[in-house]
Every structure is written in structure tokens, then in C-alpha cells.
Design a protein around this motif. Structure first.
Motif, short mmCIF file in Angstrom:
data_model
loop_
_atom_site.label_atom_id
_atom_site.label_comp_id
_atom_site.label_asym_id
_atom_site.label_seq_id
_atom_site.Cartn_x
_atom_site.Cartn_y
_atom_site.Cartn_z
N GLU A 1 6.36 -21.00 -14.77
CA GLU A 1 5.32 -21.00 -15.79
C GLU A 1 5.83 -20.69 -17.19
O GLU A 1 5.28 -21.15 -18.19
CB GLU A 1 4.23 -19.99 -15.41
CG GLU A 1 3.42 -20.40 -14.19
CD GLU A 1 2.59 -19.25 -13.64
OE1 GLU A 1 2.56 -18.18 -14.29
OE2 GLU A 1 2.00 -19.43 -12.55
N ASN A 2 6.90 -19.90 -17.26
CA ASN A 2 7.44 -19.51 -18.56
C ASN A 2 8.67 -20.31 -18.97
O ASN A 2 9.40 -19.92 -19.89
CB ASN A 2 7.76 -18.01 -18.56
CG ASN A 2 6.51 -17.16 -18.59
OD1 ASN A 2 5.95 -16.89 -19.63
ND2 ASN A 2 6.05 -16.75 -17.39
N ALA A 3 8.90 -21.42 -18.28
CA ALA A 3 9.98 -22.36 -18.63
C ALA A 3 11.33 -21.65 -18.74
O ALA A 3 12.09 -21.88 -19.68
CB ALA A 3 9.65 -23.08 -19.94
N VAL A 4 11.60 -20.78 -17.79
CA VAL A 4 12.89 -20.10 -17.76
C VAL A 4 13.96 -21.08 -17.31
O VAL A 4 13.82 -21.75 -16.29
CB VAL A 4 12.84 -18.88 -16.83
CG1 VAL A 4 14.22 -18.27 -16.67
CG2 VAL A 4 11.85 -17.86 -17.36
N SER A 5 15.02 -21.19 -18.10
CA SER A 5 16.02 -22.22 -17.83
C SER A 5 17.08 -21.78 -16.83
O SER A 5 17.74 -22.60 -16.21
CB SER A 5 16.70 -22.63 -19.14
OG SER A 5 17.31 -21.52 -19.75
N ALA A 6 17.27 -20.47 -16.67
CA ALA A 6 18.28 -19.98 -15.73
C ALA A 6 17.90 -18.59 -15.28
O ALA A 6 17.18 -17.87 -15.97
CB ALA A 6 19.66 -19.95 -16.39
N CYS A 7 18.37 -18.22 -14.08
CA CYS A 7 18.05 -16.91 -13.53
C CYS A 7 19.27 -16.34 -12.84
O CYS A 7 19.95 -17.03 -12.06
CB CYS A 7 16.88 -17.02 -12.55
SG CYS A 7 16.35 -15.42 -11.88
N THR A 8 19.57 -15.08 -13.13
CA THR A 8 20.71 -14.40 -12.52
C THR A 8 20.21 -13.24 -11.69
O THR A 8 19.36 -12.46 -12.14
CB THR A 8 21.66 -13.86 -13.60
OG1 THR A 8 22.17 -14.96 -14.36
CG2 THR A 8 22.82 -13.11 -12.98
N SER A 9 20.70 -13.12 -10.45
CA SER A 9 20.30 -12.02 -9.58
C SER A 9 21.31 -10.89 -9.68
O SER A 9 22.53 -11.11 -9.67
CB SER A 9 20.21 -12.49 -8.13
OG SER A 9 19.18 -13.44 -7.99
N ILE A 10 20.80 -9.66 -9.77
CA ILE A 10 21.66 -8.49 -9.84
C ILE A 10 20.90 -7.30 -9.29
O ILE A 10 19.67 -7.25 -9.35
CB ILE A 10 22.13 -8.24 -11.29
CG1 ILE A 10 23.17 -7.11 -11.33
CG2 ILE A 10 20.96 -7.94 -12.20
CD1 ILE A 10 23.84 -6.96 -12.68
N GLY A 11 21.60 -6.35 -8.73
CA GLY A 11 20.95 -5.20 -8.12
C GLY A 11 20.75 -4.05 -9.10
O GLY A 11 21.30 -4.03 -10.19
N SER A 12 19.94 -3.09 -8.67
CA SER A 12 19.72 -1.80 -9.33
C SER A 12 19.16 -1.92 -10.74
O SER A 12 18.74 -2.99 -11.20
CB SER A 12 21.02 -0.98 -9.34
OG SER A 12 21.91 -1.39 -10.35
N SER A 13 19.16 -0.81 -11.45
CA SER A 13 18.58 -0.73 -12.80
C SER A 13 19.46 -1.38 -13.86
O SER A 13 19.11 -1.36 -15.04
CB SER A 13 18.33 0.72 -13.17
OG SER A 13 19.49 1.49 -13.00
N LEU A 14 20.57 -1.97 -13.46
CA LEU A 14 21.42 -2.68 -14.43
C LEU A 14 20.67 -3.84 -15.09
O LEU A 14 21.05 -4.28 -16.18
CB LEU A 14 22.69 -3.20 -13.76
CG LEU A 14 23.75 -2.14 -13.45
CD1 LEU A 14 24.88 -2.74 -12.63
CD2 LEU A 14 24.30 -1.52 -14.74
N LYS A 15 19.61 -4.33 -14.45
CA LYS A 15 18.84 -5.43 -15.06
C LYS A 15 18.28 -5.01 -16.41
O LYS A 15 18.30 -5.77 -17.38
CB LYS A 15 17.75 -5.88 -14.09
CG LYS A 15 18.28 -6.55 -12.83
CD LYS A 15 17.17 -6.98 -11.90
CE LYS A 15 16.54 -5.85 -11.15
NZ LYS A 15 17.46 -5.18 -10.19
N PHE A 16 17.74 -3.80 -16.48
CA PHE A 16 17.23 -3.28 -17.75
C PHE A 16 18.35 -3.26 -18.80
O PHE A 16 18.13 -3.59 -19.97
CB PHE A 16 16.71 -1.85 -17.58
CG PHE A 16 15.44 -1.73 -16.79
CD1 PHE A 16 14.20 -1.74 -17.42
CD2 PHE A 16 15.47 -1.58 -15.41
CE1 PHE A 16 13.03 -1.60 -16.70
CE2 PHE A 16 14.31 -1.45 -14.67
CZ PHE A 16 13.08 -1.46 -15.32
N CYS A 17 19.52 -2.85 -18.36
CA CYS A 17 20.64 -2.66 -19.29
C CYS A 17 21.20 -3.98 -19.80
O CYS A 17 21.62 -4.08 -20.96
CB CYS A 17 21.74 -1.84 -18.61
SG CYS A 17 21.17 -0.22 -18.06
#
Length: 264
Positions: free
Chosen positions: A175-191
Motif C-alpha cells: 500500500e505504501n509503494a515500498v520498493s525494497a525490504c530488508t529483514s533484521i532481528g532485534s532493536s537494530l531496526k530502530f537504529c
């Protein structure tokens, strides 16, 4: 306060790595989530530091809550501690696990540290300034650099949880036309959002406040935002919730550019 957080996190990270490199047993908590001796040792170290230096500030810590030790924080500032976020990454020997310590004031995370001991990096946020730290093998800080979210572009890069994705996440990306997505664990996503390496992190599966507070503090200090689905900042200190347990989070979306889904 942040200096105490750093000291506690680095010491806890050292204890975690000793377990990580030597082998360990895995147990299941009452909610069937995994726990290791590394979680317990790290939490003991962190709480020892916080209790000694801030005896009047209560701490909500994941393993203590699991054991039924829950101080009353209603109407008070308090700490949120996740001694080992990404226990599944830890168990599967992926290096993305983190140590998380945050200070909550008026329902908002105002100071926080996220330390990834196996990666030798940490992130801090306080007073509107976020930094990335390089940590040596001797558990000292070799370098500090200011970080900030990046400007919004036409092509959004999203981050998703490696272990907790959902059909709602897939729908949001479409829905938000995201062109790419990366998977990663833990709170590192915020960082990663905070240092300008991605644009958005949607989370529709369950989290607890200690999972998100430290990373959220870093992201907000870097200029980003963490919003519930009604567009409000994610609040902390949620007790007496009729629809869920104390300290459980609703679904939320983190934005690097500080915008809500309605602005996209």
C-alpha cells in the motif's frame, strides 16, 4: 545518565559474549519464549548499576517481570531494560542481538542505549542527539559519531522483523509503494532508521515496551518517530490494559523521516 547506561550495557555485553562463545542451555519461560543464562546475567549487571546510581528510579526489566518482580511505576519516571533483545538470534548464532536500556519520562523514551556486542557497535539517544559508537574488543568506546534520519525519497526502503513478519506487514509494504525490504532481528531496526539507512519499519505483531524503548529513544533523538496506527506517538508505562497485559505495545510504525503514513 547516559554514561551510566553505557557502562552497564558494555559490561552486560561482555557477559553475554562470554556465554555466546562458550555454549549454553536454553530454557522456556511461561510464555514459551526462550531464555538463556546470558539474559539473566546481563539483567543482573544492568540492574546493579541502575539501583546503585539511581536508587529512587524503578526499573521494569524483562526477566524480573517474568519472575513476578514488577515495581509500581504509575505516575513516575522509570527505566525499561531488555538485557538481551533478539534471544532467538542469539540462540541461532546470528550476531544481531542487543542490550537495551531506556529511561522513560512522561510516557516517552528520552534516553536510551542499544548495544550489539557481537557486532561491536552501539547507538545512543538523548536530548535530541543520537550517536553511533564503535566498541573495541576490550569493550571501550573507540569512536562516536552523530547520526540522523535521512530525507524521504520516492523509493522507500523498509525494515522488517526476521522472526515476526505478518500478512499485515506485506499489505503495508504494498500500500505504501515500498520498493525494497530488508529483514533484521532485534532493536537494530530502530537504529538503522536512526542512522539513515532505511525509511520505515512497520510492526504489526506483538512487542513489549522493553523490546522497543531504547531503540525508540535513539530513533526519536535522530529525528524519527514511532507512531501507533492512529498516528499518535507510542507511549510507555501502559498498565491496567483491558485488551492486553501490562507493558504490551499495540501495532506501530517507525518512520525515519518523522512522517506518518498519511503523509506518504
Amino acid at each position: 545518565m547516559l554514561a551510566i547506561f553505557e557502562k552497564a550495557a558494555l559490561e552486560a555485553g561482555k557477559a553475554i559474549l562470554e556465554v555466546y562463545r562458550s555454549g549454553y542451555a536454553v530454557a522456556l519461560k511461561q510464555d514459551m519464549s526462550p531464555v538463556t543464562i546470558a539474559d539473566e546475567r546481563a539483567e543482573h549487571i544492568i540492574l546493579e548499576h541502575l539501583t546503585r546510581d539511581f536508587p529512587d528510579i524503578p526499573a521494569i526489566a524483562e526477566e524480573s517481570v517474568s519472575a513476578g518482580k514488577i515495581p509500581d511505576i504509575r505516575g513516575r519516571s522509570f527505566f525499561l531494560v531488555d538485557p538481551l533483545d533478539g534471544t532467538r538470534e542469539f540462540i541461532e548464532h546470528r550476531d544481531e542481538f542487543t542490550v537495551n536500556i531506556a529511561y522513560i519520562q512522561n510516557g516517552a523514551p528520552v534516553t536510551g542505549i542499544v548495544y550489539a556486542p557481537a557486532l561491536g557497535i552501539a547507538f545512543t539517544g538523548e536530548s535530541g542527539e543520537a550517536r553511533k559508537l564503535t566498541i573495541t574488543d576490550q569493550f571501550t568506546v573507540a569512536d562516536r559519531s552523530i547520526i540522523a534520519v535521512r530525507a524521504r525519497s520516492e523509493h522507500l526502503l523498509a525494515l522488517a522483523s526476521r522472526c515476526h513478519s505478518s500478512p499485515q506487514t506485506d499489505s503495508f509494504l504494498t500500500e505504501n509503494a515500498v520498493s525494497a525490504c530488508t529483514s533484521i532481528g532485534s532493536s537494530l531496526k530502530f537504529c538503522l532508521l536512526a542512522e539513515g539507512k532505511a525509511d520505515v519499519y512497520p510492526r504489526f505483531s506483538r512487542t513489549m515496551e522493553w523490546d522497543t524503548a531504547a531503540g525508540d529513544a535513539v530513533l526519536r533523538a535522530a529525528g524519527g518517530s514511532t507512531l501507533t496506527l492512529d498516528g499518535r506517538p507510542l507511549a510507555y508505562g501502559k498498565t491496567d490494559q483491558s485488551e492486553d497485559s501490562d507493558f504490551a505495545n499495540p501495532s506501530f510504525i517507525c518512520w525515519g523521516g518523522g512522517k506518518s503514513p498519511a503523509d506518504v
